[in-house]
Write an enzyme that holds these catalytic residues in place. Structure first.
Site, PDB file in Angstrom:
ATOM      1  N   ARG A 101       0.881  -1.185   0.000  1.00 42.86           N
ATOM      2  CA  ARG A 101       0.000   0.000   0.000  1.00 42.86           C
ATOM      3  C   ARG A 101       0.907   1.221   0.000  1.00 42.86           C
ATOM      4  O   ARG A 101       1.697   1.428   0.926  1.00 42.86           O
ATOM      5  CB  ARG A 101      -0.914  -0.004   1.227  1.00 42.86           C
ATOM      6  CG  ARG A 101      -1.652   1.313   1.403  1.00 42.86           C
ATOM      7  CD  ARG A 101      -2.779   1.267   2.403  1.00 42.86           C
ATOM      8  NE  ARG A 101      -3.945   0.599   1.851  1.00 42.86           N
ATOM      9  CZ  ARG A 101      -5.195   0.782   2.284  1.00 42.86           C
ATOM     10  NH1 ARG A 101      -5.435   1.604   3.280  1.00 42.86           N
ATOM     11  NH2 ARG A 101      -6.207   0.150   1.729  1.00 42.86           N
ATOM     12  N   HIS A 128      -7.304   0.839  -6.568  1.00 41.71           N
ATOM     13  CA  HIS A 128      -7.554  -0.009  -5.385  1.00 41.71           C
ATOM     14  C   HIS A 128      -8.224  -1.302  -5.889  1.00 41.71           C
ATOM     15  O   HIS A 128      -9.403  -1.542  -5.658  1.00 41.71           O
ATOM     16  CB  HIS A 128      -8.459   0.739  -4.391  1.00 41.71           C
ATOM     17  CG  HIS A 128      -8.455   0.178  -3.006  1.00 41.71           C
ATOM     18  ND1 HIS A 128      -7.725  -0.935  -2.639  1.00 41.71           N
ATOM     19  CD2 HIS A 128      -9.114   0.568  -1.878  1.00 41.71           C
ATOM     20  CE1 HIS A 128      -7.931  -1.183  -1.350  1.00 41.71           C
ATOM     21  NE2 HIS A 128      -8.763  -0.295  -0.866  1.00 41.71           N
ATOM     22  N   GLN A 131     -10.261  -3.828  -3.594  1.00 44.27           N
ATOM     23  CA  GLN A 131     -11.542  -3.291  -3.137  1.00 44.27           C
ATOM     24  C   GLN A 131     -12.639  -3.563  -4.160  1.00 44.27           C
ATOM     25  O   GLN A 131     -13.723  -4.039  -3.821  1.00 44.27           O
ATOM     26  CB  GLN A 131     -11.398  -1.771  -2.915  1.00 44.27           C
ATOM     27  CG  GLN A 131     -12.677  -1.093  -2.486  1.00 44.27           C
ATOM     28  CD  GLN A 131     -13.065  -1.429  -1.052  1.00 44.27           C
ATOM     29  OE1 GLN A 131     -12.259  -1.273  -0.137  1.00 44.27           O
ATOM     30  NE2 GLN A 131     -14.280  -1.893  -0.843  1.00 44.27           N
ATOM     31  N   ASP A 217     -17.038   7.028  -1.613  1.00 45.22           N
ATOM     32  CA  ASP A 217     -15.718   6.899  -0.981  1.00 45.22           C
ATOM     33  C   ASP A 217     -15.445   8.246  -0.301  1.00 45.22           C
ATOM     34  O   ASP A 217     -16.155   9.232  -0.554  1.00 45.22           O
ATOM     35  CB  ASP A 217     -14.676   6.601  -2.084  1.00 45.22           C
ATOM     36  CG  ASP A 217     -13.252   6.428  -1.568  1.00 45.22           C
ATOM     37  OD1 ASP A 217     -13.056   6.316  -0.336  1.00 45.22           O
ATOM     38  OD2 ASP A 217     -12.323   6.415  -2.410  1.00 45.22           O
ATOM     39  N   CYS A 257     -16.671   1.951   0.488  1.00 48.93           N
ATOM     40  CA  CYS A 257     -15.477   1.129   0.722  1.00 48.93           C
ATOM     41  C   CYS A 257     -14.985   1.252   2.160  1.00 48.93           C
ATOM     42  O   CYS A 257     -14.250   0.385   2.627  1.00 48.93           O
ATOM     43  CB  CYS A 257     -14.378   1.503  -0.269  1.00 48.93           C
ATOM     44  SG  CYS A 257     -13.911   3.232  -0.203  1.00 48.93           S
ATOM     45  N   ARG A 285     -13.784  -8.294   1.684  1.00 53.65           N
ATOM     46  CA  ARG A 285     -12.366  -8.051   1.399  1.00 53.65           C
ATOM     47  C   ARG A 285     -11.553  -9.289   1.759  1.00 53.65           C
ATOM     48  O   ARG A 285     -10.631  -9.684   1.042  1.00 53.65           O
ATOM     49  CB  ARG A 285     -11.851  -6.835   2.194  1.00 53.65           C
ATOM     50  CG  ARG A 285     -12.545  -5.500   1.887  1.00 53.65           C
ATOM     51  CD  ARG A 285     -12.229  -4.997   0.496  1.00 53.65           C
ATOM     52  NE  ARG A 285     -10.788  -4.906   0.298  1.00 53.65           N
ATOM     53  CZ  ARG A 285     -10.007  -3.938   0.790  1.00 53.65           C
ATOM     54  NH1 ARG A 285     -10.528  -2.936   1.471  1.00 53.65           N
ATOM     55  NH2 ARG A 285      -8.705  -3.937   0.566  1.00 53.65           N
TER      56      ARG A 285
HETATM   57  N1   CP Z   1     -11.398   0.181   2.237  1.00 55.76           N
HETATM   58  C1   CP Z   1     -10.131   0.081   2.682  1.00 55.76           C
HETATM   59  O1   CP Z   1      -9.206  -0.200   1.938  1.00 55.76           O
HETATM   60  O2   CP Z   1      -9.997   0.262   4.023  1.00 55.76           O
HETATM   61  P1   CP Z   1      -8.625   0.444   4.810  1.00 55.76           P
HETATM   62  O3   CP Z   1      -8.029   1.748   4.378  1.00 55.76           O
HETATM   63  O4   CP Z   1      -9.030   0.436   6.255  1.00 55.76           O
HETATM   64  O5   CP Z   1      -7.719  -0.705   4.489  1.00 55.76           O
HETATM   65  N1  NVA Z   2      -9.760   6.865  -1.792  1.00 55.13           N
HETATM   66  C1  NVA Z   2      -9.467   6.430  -0.442  1.00 55.13           C
HETATM   67  C2  NVA Z   2      -9.720   4.970  -0.272  1.00 55.13           C
HETATM   68  C3  NVA Z   2      -9.600   4.480   1.148  1.00 55.13           C
HETATM   69  C4  NVA Z   2      -9.797   3.018   1.264  1.00 55.13           C
HETATM   70  C5  NVA Z   2      -8.023   6.776  -0.111  1.00 55.13           C
HETATM   71  O1  NVA Z   2      -7.155   6.585  -0.976  1.00 55.13           O
HETATM   72  O2  NVA Z   2      -7.747   7.217   1.004  1.00 55.13           O
END
Ligand code: CP
Ligand code: NVA
Length: 298
Positions: A101, A128, A131, A217, A257, A285
């Protein structure tokens, strides 16, 4: 060597296969006949916060017989400037797979290129993918299929989540509408490749009309905190609320999400009324990512 770096690069047939595996893996939870990660240690390298992605990967890897090593990018030398390609070449000689990530999409691409181990994008600024695979599975569970459905994304239409939705809709048989103010619409470059299933508007009511799913989101994605004030002003109004849901198809799903900011992109009322869907979406997930892991090492 297989990777899951983006939905842009993932063929439709692989998406369909992962969704079928998700169904089997969810049904078999607690009594898996096979442990595809037995004897393996996977590394989770995270430069951004996470609840769902971290927990679901750590649990999922263990449930498939493997071991998981969580590495905050701040704690390893990457955080002090060691290049991603060197990190990949070191870790690739020690671990069996990587879940990353981070900010730049190029970093997960470079890790995959240099690490020589299966690599998963667990969120970048660009995409993502895990997701949206879990979300498609959730729609399949709740509505029977995603085929022929209309998914409306409301909010910051240019961030990772809607962009991964675009690549899914460009390859699978469903319609995607994105409702966002002009500065938060997907780039022309992305839309040029998106295909006829995707439409973009700043008219939130038109986008919600008859939709099977209203999806949102956060307005301020990770890394965008400096723009908070501007984003809250620009995106005000691009909210899933009870009034908007009335415009959607009867029995439409509200999805998020997560994490959710009540009173911003979604009201407390809608989130609580649709909590069963939204938290099943979060649970999925785990199942979808176990399928991704099993698919990668197949
Ligand atoms: N939706 C999602 O990816 O959540 P987190 O940021 O908590 O991993
Ligand atoms: N668009 C958001 C998604 C979080 C799961 C971010 O990147 O923070």
């Amino acid at each position: 060597m297989k990777h899951l770096l983006s939905l842009e690069a993932l063929p439709a047939s692989d998406m369909v296969e992962i969704l079928a595996m998700t169904q089997k893996i969810k049904a078999e939870r607690g009594h898996h006949a096979e442990l595809p990660l037995k004897g393996q240690c996977w590394g989770l390298i995270f430069s951004k916060s996470s609840t769902r992605t971290r927990v679901s990967f750590e649990v999922g890897i263990r449930e498939l017989g493997g071991d998981a090593l969580f590495l905050s990018a701040h704690d390893i030398q990457l955080g002090r400037g060691e290049p991603i390609k060197d990190t990949a070449r070191v870790m690739g000689r020690m671990i069996h797979g990587a879940v990353i990530r981070t900010f730049a999409q190029q970093d997960v691409e470079d890790f995959a290129a240099y690490g020589n181990i299966p690599t998963i994008n667990a969120l970048t600024d660009a995409e993502h993918p895990c997701q949206i695979l879990a979300d498609l599975f959730t729609i399949q569970e709740k509505l029977g299929t995603y085929e022929g459905k209309t998914v409306t994304f409301i909010g910051d239409g240019a961030c990772n989540v809607p962009v991964s939705w675009i690549w899914a809709a460009s390859k699978l048989n469903f319609k995607l509408r994105i409702a966002a103010p002009v500065p938060f619409q997907p780039s022309k470059e992305i839309l040029a490749k998106a295909g006829p299933n995707i439409t973009v508007t700043d008219d939130i009511a038109a986008a919600a009309d008859g939709a099977d799913v209203l999806y949102t989101d956060v307005w301020v994605s990770m890394g965008m905190e400096k723009e908070t004030e501007y984003r809250l002003a620009q995106l005000a109004g691009y909210q899933i609320n009870t009034e908007l849901l009335k415009k959607a198809a009867p029995g439409a799903l509200a999805m998020h999400c997560l994490p959710a900011y009540r009173g911003k992109e979604i009201t407390d009322e809608v989130l609580e009324a649709h909590a069963e869907t939204i938290f099943t979406e979060a649970e999925n997930r785990l199942h979808a990512q176990k399928a991704i892991l099993a698919w990668l090492v197949k």
